[in-house]
Design a protein around this motif. Structure first.
Motif, PDB file in Angstrom:
ATOM      1  N   ASP A 112      -4.681  -1.119  -5.663  1.00 46.50           N
ATOM      2  CA  ASP A 112      -4.572  -2.348  -6.058  1.00 46.50           C
ATOM      3  C   ASP A 112      -5.051  -3.079  -4.952  1.00 46.50           C
ATOM      4  N   TYR A 113      -6.391  -3.874  -5.344  1.00 46.01           N
ATOM      5  CA  TYR A 113      -6.977  -4.624  -4.184  1.00 46.01           C
ATOM      6  C   TYR A 113      -6.433  -6.105  -4.030  1.00 46.01           C
ATOM      7  N   SER A 114      -5.575  -6.466  -4.814  1.00 41.62           N
ATOM      8  CA  SER A 114      -4.991  -7.737  -4.602  1.00 41.62           C
ATOM      9  C   SER A 114      -3.972  -7.631  -3.674  1.00 41.62           C
ATOM     10  N   ILE A 115      -3.353  -6.595  -3.186  1.00 39.71           N
ATOM     11  CA  ILE A 115      -2.388  -6.225  -2.123  1.00 39.71           C
ATOM     12  C   ILE A 115      -2.794  -5.394  -0.987  1.00 39.71           C
ATOM     13  N   CYS A 116      -3.898  -4.535  -1.240  1.00 35.64           N
ATOM     14  CA  CYS A 116      -4.556  -3.762  -0.081  1.00 35.64           C
ATOM     15  C   CYS A 116      -4.881  -4.622   0.921  1.00 35.64           C
ATOM     16  N   ARG A 117      -4.967  -4.056   2.357  1.00 33.12           N
ATOM     17  CA  ARG A 117      -5.302  -4.940   3.522  1.00 33.12           C
ATOM     18  C   ARG A 117      -6.687  -4.277   3.813  1.00 33.12           C
ATOM     19  N   GLY A 118      -7.193  -3.084   3.172  1.00 30.27           N
ATOM     20  CA  GLY A 118      -8.537  -2.632   3.482  1.00 30.27           C
ATOM     21  C   GLY A 118      -8.738  -2.017   4.636  1.00 30.27           C
ATOM     22  N   ALA A 119      -9.791  -2.112   5.166  1.00 35.70           N
ATOM     23  CA  ALA A 119     -10.221  -1.659   6.537  1.00 35.70           C
ATOM     24  C   ALA A 119      -9.401  -1.910   7.772  1.00 35.70           C
ATOM     25  N   GLU A 120      -8.907  -3.069   7.565  1.00 34.93           N
ATOM     26  CA  GLU A 120      -8.274  -3.572   8.722  1.00 34.93           C
ATOM     27  C   GLU A 120      -6.850  -2.805   8.715  1.00 34.93           C
TER      28      GLU A 120
ATOM     29  N   THR B  83       1.595  -1.404   1.990  1.00 29.65           N
ATOM     30  CA  THR B  83       1.862  -2.460   0.873  1.00 29.65           C
ATOM     31  C   THR B  83       2.113  -2.092  -0.378  1.00 29.65           C
ATOM     32  N   GLY B  84       2.036  -0.616  -0.547  1.00 27.81           N
ATOM     33  CA  GLY B  84       2.162   0.001  -1.738  1.00 27.81           C
ATOM     34  C   GLY B  84       1.064  -0.066  -2.847  1.00 27.81           C
ATOM     35  N   ALA B  85      -0.273  -0.230  -2.152  1.00 29.24           N
ATOM     36  CA  ALA B  85      -1.471  -0.512  -2.903  1.00 29.24           C
ATOM     37  C   ALA B  85      -1.890   0.915  -3.773  1.00 29.24           C
TER      38      ALA B  85
END
Length: 63
Positions: A6-14, A54-56
Motif C-alpha cells: 500500500d504505497y499510501s502508507i509505505c515509507r519506501g527506500a527510506e 506501517t503495515g503497508a
C-alpha cells in the motif's frame, strides 16, 4: 492475491524493512520505492508483513 504494498502508507527506500528482511529476495528498490519484483519466488512466509512498521505490506498466498 500475492504480495501487495500500500504505497499510501509505505515509507519506501527510506525504510525498506521488507527488502532488507525477505529471505527469498522478492523485493527490489526502484528509485525511492520498494517494489515486488519476483513474486514467483515468494514462499509466503510473512516476514515482510511482520517487519513492516506501517503495515503497508500484505501477504496472501495464491489459491
Amino acid at each position: 492475491m500475492g504480495v501487495t504494498i500500500d504505497y499510501s502508507i509505505c515509507r519506501g527506500a527510506e525504510c525498506a524493512e521488507c527488502y532488507n528482511n525477505c529471505p527469498m529476495e522478492v523485493f527490489e528498490i526502484e528509485g525511492d520505492k520498494v517494489v515486488v519484483a519476483r513474486e514467483e519466488d515468494c514462499s509466503y512466509c510473512g516476514v515482510c508483513e511482520d517487519v513492516c512498521p506501517t503495515g503497508a505490506v500484505k501477504v496472501e498466498p495464491e489459491e
